[in-house]
Design a protein around this motif. Structure first.
Motif, PDB file in Angstrom:
ATOM      1  N   VAL A  13       0.835  -1.204   0.000  1.00  0.00           N
ATOM      2  CA  VAL A  13       0.000   0.000   0.000  1.00  0.00           C
ATOM      3  C   VAL A  13       0.865   1.247   0.000  1.00  0.00           C
ATOM      4  CG1 VAL A  13      -1.906   1.225   1.132  1.00  0.00           C
ATOM      5  CG2 VAL A  13      -1.696  -1.261   1.399  1.00  0.00           C
ATOM      6  N   VAL A  14       0.503   2.187  -0.836  1.00  0.00           N
ATOM      7  CA  VAL A  14       1.081   3.536  -0.782  1.00  0.00           C
ATOM      8  C   VAL A  14       0.009   4.486  -0.263  1.00  0.00           C
ATOM      9  CG1 VAL A  14       1.924   5.498  -2.128  1.00  0.00           C
ATOM     10  CG2 VAL A  14       2.815   3.213  -2.589  1.00  0.00           C
ATOM     11  N   VAL A  15       0.364   5.263   0.744  1.00  0.00           N
ATOM     12  CA  VAL A  15      -0.507   6.320   1.260  1.00  0.00           C
ATOM     13  C   VAL A  15       0.078   7.649   0.807  1.00  0.00           C
ATOM     14  CG1 VAL A  15      -1.501   7.416   3.308  1.00  0.00           C
ATOM     15  CG2 VAL A  15      -1.086   4.934   3.287  1.00  0.00           C
ATOM     16  N   ILE A  16      -0.705   8.438   0.087  1.00  0.00           N
ATOM     17  CA  ILE A  16      -0.243   9.740  -0.392  1.00  0.00           C
ATOM     18  C   ILE A  16      -0.879  10.820   0.472  1.00  0.00           C
ATOM     19  CG2 ILE A  16      -0.006  11.283  -2.362  1.00  0.00           C
ATOM     20  CD1 ILE A  16      -0.489   8.938  -4.205  1.00  0.00           C
ATOM     21  N   GLY A  17      -0.042  11.519   1.234  1.00  0.00           N
ATOM     22  CA  GLY A  17      -0.527  12.580   2.101  1.00  0.00           C
ATOM     23  C   GLY A  17      -0.438  12.192   3.563  1.00  0.00           C
ATOM     24  N   ALA A  18       0.044  13.120   4.405  1.00  0.00           N
ATOM     25  CA  ALA A  18       0.195  12.841   5.828  1.00  0.00           C
ATOM     26  C   ALA A  18      -0.500  13.897   6.670  1.00  0.00           C
ATOM     27  CB  ALA A  18       1.674  12.736   6.203  1.00  0.00           C
ATOM     28  N   GLY A  19      -1.687  14.308   6.213  1.00  0.00           N
ATOM     29  CA  GLY A  19      -2.560  15.097   7.060  1.00  0.00           C
ATOM     30  C   GLY A  19      -3.398  14.162   7.913  1.00  0.00           C
ATOM     31  N   GLN A  20      -4.526  14.655   8.397  1.00  0.00           N
ATOM     32  CA  GLN A  20      -5.388  13.845   9.265  1.00  0.00           C
ATOM     33  C   GLN A  20      -5.773  12.534   8.595  1.00  0.00           C
ATOM     34  OE1 GLN A  20      -6.760  15.434  12.246  1.00  0.00           O
ATOM     35  NE2 GLN A  20      -8.025  13.755  12.965  1.00  0.00           N
ATOM     36  N   ALA A  21      -6.175  12.588   7.327  1.00  0.00           N
ATOM     37  CA  ALA A  21      -6.635  11.397   6.620  1.00  0.00           C
ATOM     38  C   ALA A  21      -5.508  10.391   6.408  1.00  0.00           C
ATOM     39  CB  ALA A  21      -7.260  11.789   5.283  1.00  0.00           C
ATOM     40  N   GLY A  22      -4.341  10.872   6.005  1.00  0.00           N
ATOM     41  CA  GLY A  22      -3.223   9.973   5.755  1.00  0.00           C
ATOM     42  C   GLY A  22      -2.692   9.331   7.021  1.00  0.00           C
ATOM     43  N   LEU A  23      -2.598  10.108   8.095  1.00  0.00           N
ATOM     44  CA  LEU A  23      -2.095   9.546   9.347  1.00  0.00           C
ATOM     45  C   LEU A  23      -3.085   8.558   9.945  1.00  0.00           C
ATOM     46  CD1 LEU A  23      -0.395  12.608  11.087  1.00  0.00           C
ATOM     47  CD2 LEU A  23       0.638  10.828   9.649  1.00  0.00           C
ATOM     48  N   SER A  24      -4.371   8.854   9.843  1.00  0.00           N
ATOM     49  CA  SER A  24      -5.377   7.897  10.307  1.00  0.00           C
ATOM     50  C   SER A  24      -5.261   6.582   9.541  1.00  0.00           C
ATOM     51  CB  SER A  24      -6.780   8.488  10.135  1.00  0.00           C
ATOM     52  OG  SER A  24      -7.767   7.509  10.359  1.00  0.00           O
ATOM     53  N   SER A  25      -5.098   6.676   8.227  1.00  0.00           N
ATOM     54  CA  SER A  25      -4.957   5.463   7.407  1.00  0.00           C
ATOM     55  C   SER A  25      -3.715   4.685   7.793  1.00  0.00           C
ATOM     56  CB  SER A  25      -4.896   5.842   5.926  1.00  0.00           C
ATOM     57  OG  SER A  25      -6.062   6.542   5.519  1.00  0.00           O
ATOM     58  N   ALA A  26      -2.600   5.389   7.997  1.00  0.00           N
ATOM     59  CA  ALA A  26      -1.359   4.724   8.376  1.00  0.00           C
ATOM     60  C   ALA A  26      -1.492   4.037   9.738  1.00  0.00           C
ATOM     61  CB  ALA A  26      -0.215   5.741   8.396  1.00  0.00           C
ATOM     62  N   TYR A  27      -2.158   4.691  10.666  1.00  0.00           N
ATOM     63  CA  TYR A  27      -2.398   4.094  11.983  1.00  0.00           C
ATOM     64  C   TYR A  27      -3.150   2.775  11.852  1.00  0.00           C
ATOM     65  CZ  TYR A  27      -4.722   3.331  16.482  1.00  0.00           C
ATOM     66  OH  TYR A  27      -5.215   2.769  17.630  1.00  0.00           O
ATOM     67  N   HIS A  28      -4.208   2.778  11.054  1.00  0.00           N
ATOM     68  CA  HIS A  28      -5.015   1.565  10.925  1.00  0.00           C
ATOM     69  C   HIS A  28      -4.284   0.475  10.140  1.00  0.00           C
ATOM     70  CE1 HIS A  28      -8.562   2.872  13.033  1.00  0.00           C
ATOM     71  NE2 HIS A  28      -8.510   4.030  12.410  1.00  0.00           N
ATOM     72  N   LEU A  29      -3.424   0.851   9.202  1.00  0.00           N
ATOM     73  CA  LEU A  29      -2.593  -0.147   8.532  1.00  0.00           C
ATOM     74  C   LEU A  29      -1.671  -0.838   9.551  1.00  0.00           C
ATOM     75  CD1 LEU A  29      -1.657   1.767   5.254  1.00  0.00           C
ATOM     76  CD2 LEU A  29      -2.869  -0.428   5.356  1.00  0.00           C
ATOM     77  N   ARG A  30      -1.051  -0.045  10.398  1.00  0.00           N
ATOM     78  CA  ARG A  30      -0.186  -0.629  11.434  1.00  0.00           C
ATOM     79  C   ARG A  30      -0.993  -1.504  12.386  1.00  0.00           C
ATOM     80  NH1 ARG A  30       4.750   1.132  14.390  1.00  0.00           N
ATOM     81  NH2 ARG A  30       4.734  -1.109  14.185  1.00  0.00           N
ATOM     82  N   ARG A  31      -2.191  -1.060  12.708  1.00  0.00           N
ATOM     83  CA  ARG A  31      -3.003  -1.773  13.693  1.00  0.00           C
ATOM     84  C   ARG A  31      -3.375  -3.181  13.218  1.00  0.00           C
ATOM     85  NH1 ARG A  31      -8.707  -1.613  15.224  1.00  0.00           N
ATOM     86  NH2 ARG A  31      -8.869  -1.971  17.474  1.00  0.00           N
ATOM     87  N   TYR A  34       0.317  -4.340   9.175  1.00  0.00           N
ATOM     88  CA  TYR A  34       1.198  -3.884   8.099  1.00  0.00           C
ATOM     89  C   TYR A  34       2.334  -3.053   8.704  1.00  0.00           C
ATOM     90  CZ  TYR A  34      -2.317  -5.209   4.595  1.00  0.00           C
ATOM     91  OH  TYR A  34      -3.196  -5.895   3.799  1.00  0.00           O
ATOM     92  N   GLU A  35       3.546  -3.253   8.200  1.00  0.00           N
ATOM     93  CA  GLU A  35       4.712  -2.565   8.733  1.00  0.00           C
ATOM     94  C   GLU A  35       5.133  -1.436   7.797  1.00  0.00           C
ATOM     95  OE1 GLU A  35       6.420  -2.852  11.549  1.00  0.00           O
ATOM     96  OE2 GLU A  35       4.982  -4.334  12.294  1.00  0.00           O
ATOM     97  N   PRO A  36       5.409  -0.235   8.373  1.00  0.00           N
ATOM     98  CA  PRO A  36       5.886   0.869   7.537  1.00  0.00           C
ATOM     99  C   PRO A  36       7.246   0.561   6.932  1.00  0.00           C
ATOM    100  CG  PRO A  36       6.059   1.422   9.872  1.00  0.00           C
ATOM    101  CD  PRO A  36       5.294   0.136   9.791  1.00  0.00           C
ATOM    102  N   ASP A  37       7.425   1.000   5.713  1.00  0.00           N
ATOM    103  CA  ASP A  37       8.655   0.795   4.941  1.00  0.00           C
ATOM    104  C   ASP A  37       8.913  -0.657   4.578  1.00  0.00           C
ATOM    105  OD1 ASP A  37       9.397   3.408   4.533  1.00  0.00           O
ATOM    106  OD2 ASP A  37      10.620   3.533   6.334  1.00  0.00           O
ATOM    107  N   ARG A  38       7.997  -1.539   4.919  1.00  0.00           N
ATOM    108  CA  ARG A  38       8.060  -2.916   4.438  1.00  0.00           C
ATOM    109  C   ARG A  38       6.792  -3.225   3.640  1.00  0.00           C
ATOM    110  NH1 ARG A  38       7.297  -7.887   8.449  1.00  0.00           N
ATOM    111  NH2 ARG A  38       5.129  -7.337   7.980  1.00  0.00           N
ATOM    112  N   ASP A  39       5.652  -3.036   4.260  1.00  0.00           N
ATOM    113  CA  ASP A  39       4.369  -3.340   3.613  1.00  0.00           C
ATOM    114  C   ASP A  39       3.678  -2.096   3.065  1.00  0.00           C
ATOM    115  OD1 ASP A  39       4.681  -6.019   4.520  1.00  0.00           O
ATOM    116  OD2 ASP A  39       3.961  -5.374   6.490  1.00  0.00           O
ATOM    117  N   PHE A  40       3.923  -0.953   3.698  1.00  0.00           N
ATOM    118  CA  PHE A  40       3.312   0.278   3.193  1.00  0.00           C
ATOM    119  C   PHE A  40       4.276   1.436   3.387  1.00  0.00           C
ATOM    120  CE2 PHE A  40       2.232   0.674   7.681  1.00  0.00           C
ATOM    121  CZ  PHE A  40       2.266   2.047   7.926  1.00  0.00           C
ATOM    122  N   VAL A  41       4.021   2.502   2.640  1.00  0.00           N
ATOM    123  CA  VAL A  41       4.837   3.702   2.742  1.00  0.00           C
ATOM    124  C   VAL A  41       3.908   4.912   2.713  1.00  0.00           C
ATOM    125  CG1 VAL A  41       5.207   3.866   0.238  1.00  0.00           C
ATOM    126  CG2 VAL A  41       6.836   4.930   1.801  1.00  0.00           C
TER     127      VAL A  41
END
Length: 376
Positions: A13-31, A34-41
């Motif tokens: 998964v690629v997440v484009i944008g690190a505002g409220q929406a992007g950070l929320s998405s990244a949080y739920h990916l981790r939850r 999914y691991e950052p820099d391995r499974d998603f960026v």
């Protein structure tokens, strides 16, 4: 050798944008494992944490912010209401990224998202190309201010400014200022500028609708339903204030009583010295401040041909109707801070189902579990 695209880095998964929406998405990916820099960026164009908030004018203090909702898993507490919102929220987002180890890449420009080989999406960026199995687009609107065009605009001898570049009230001292727009930003600008300007004029396309009382959950659901209906039809989403109305605060009441918020209908043309209406009325001005909103930053998705004939991107939830791999979070009905949180969770739930082994490919993931913030 990478046969999907030479030199491309494969991620789920690629997440484009690190505002409220992007950070929320990244949080739920981790939850969900999914691991950052391995499974998603997570890729962000901005120079530092804070999303669009980092660019807000210095007089927009945290106490004036309407409806800021905390990110999932970490509350924003003990914020000084007199401190600039850009600083408060910038620090909060920075701490959030570090607490959950989201490893946001910045500053990174995303140029285009294209169809790749093997069912992957090629995300072309300033740090190289990613080959992703799914995409969460959380780019918001701040980078695309809307400037309406009017006859004579190029001949205006004064200064034209947009909310995106609003510096605060001081530069307008002693000036004659026309503020264009019917949203919350226009009202905030007027109330500030009127204290220092020689003269202010408020111009809107429609009469402003002021809302008495709290913005209840029922009102929120009604507003979201109206925006959802447009998005479902493939039409561009309207501004939030067009469906919620303007909050009637004590400051707004004073502005109405003082005449600062007396509104004129939209002018017909711009003259070298101001603006004019078809009935012969004119107003001279040194500055025209366009508080006319923003449009969704989605041009990088153009190669995927996601737009409908109506000009918007039709969604089922957060999933684009034309491509189930692509999710828009913070677009249309999820443009609010609380909406972005919920949409991030929903997008990850759909993506997890799409990429699960039962869907035909992909590594097994850990079950959803609470994600604790690390000490920062």
């Amino acid at each position: 050798m990478n046969d999907i695209a030479p030199g491309a880095r494969e991620v789920d998964v690629v997440v484009i944008g690190a505002g409220q929406a992007g950070l929320s998405s990244a949080y739920h990916l981790r939850r969900v494992g999914y691991e950052p820099d391995r499974d998603f960026v997570v890729l962000d164009r901005s120079p530092r944490p804070g999303g669009a908030w980092q660019f807000r004018w210095p007089t927009l203090t945290y106490g004036k912010v309407h409806g800021m909702h905390a990110l999932p898993g970490m509350e924003l507490t003990e914020a000084d209401p007199g401190r600039a919102s850009s600083e408060v929220i910038g620090d909060y987002f920075d701490g959030y990224e570090r607490a959950f180890d989201l490893r946001v890449h910045r500053p990174v420009d995303v140029f285009a998202v294209r169809e790749g080989e093997g069912g992957r999406l090629l995300v072309e960026t300033s740090e190289g190309t990613y080959a992703a199995r799914a995409l969460i687009n959380a780019t918001g609107t701040w980078e695309r201010p809307f400037w309406p065009g009017y006859p004579g605009q190029a001949d205006f001898r004064g200064r034209q400014v947009h909310t995106a570049n609003y510096p605060g009230p001081e530069p307008f001292t002693g000036r004659r200022v026309i503020v264009v727009g019917g949203g919350t930003s226009a009202v905030q600008h007027l109330l500030e500028i009127a204290e220092v300007a020689a003269e202010t004029t408020w111009v809107t396309r429609r009469p402003p609708a002021f809302r008495e009382g709290p913005f209840t959950e029922d009102r929120g659901r009604t507003a979201v339903a109206l925006v959802e209906d447009r998005v479902r039809q493939g039409l561009p989403p309207r501004s939030v204030v067009s469906v919620t109305g303007l909050a009637m605060t004590d400051a707004v009441r004073r502005g109405l009583a003082d005449g600062v918020l007396d509104r004129l209908p939209m002018f017909d043309r711009i003259t070298p010295s101001g603006v004019a209406w078809a009935d012969g009325r004119t107003v001279d001005a040194d500055v025209i401040l366009w508080a006319t909103g923003f449009r969704a930053v989605i041009d990088h998705l153009a190669p995927l041909r996601l737009r409908e004939p109506g000009g918007g991107i039709a969604l089922d939830g957060t999933r684009t109707r034309r491509d189930p791999r692509v999710h828009l979070v913070g677009y249309g009905p999820s443009a609010s801070t609380v909406g972005a949180n919920r949409a991030g969770r929903a997008a990850v739930r759909d993506i997890r189902a799409l990429l699960s082994p039962s869907a035909g490919a992909g590594p097994a993931r850990a079950a959803s579990q609470p994600l604790r913030a690390a000490a920062v």
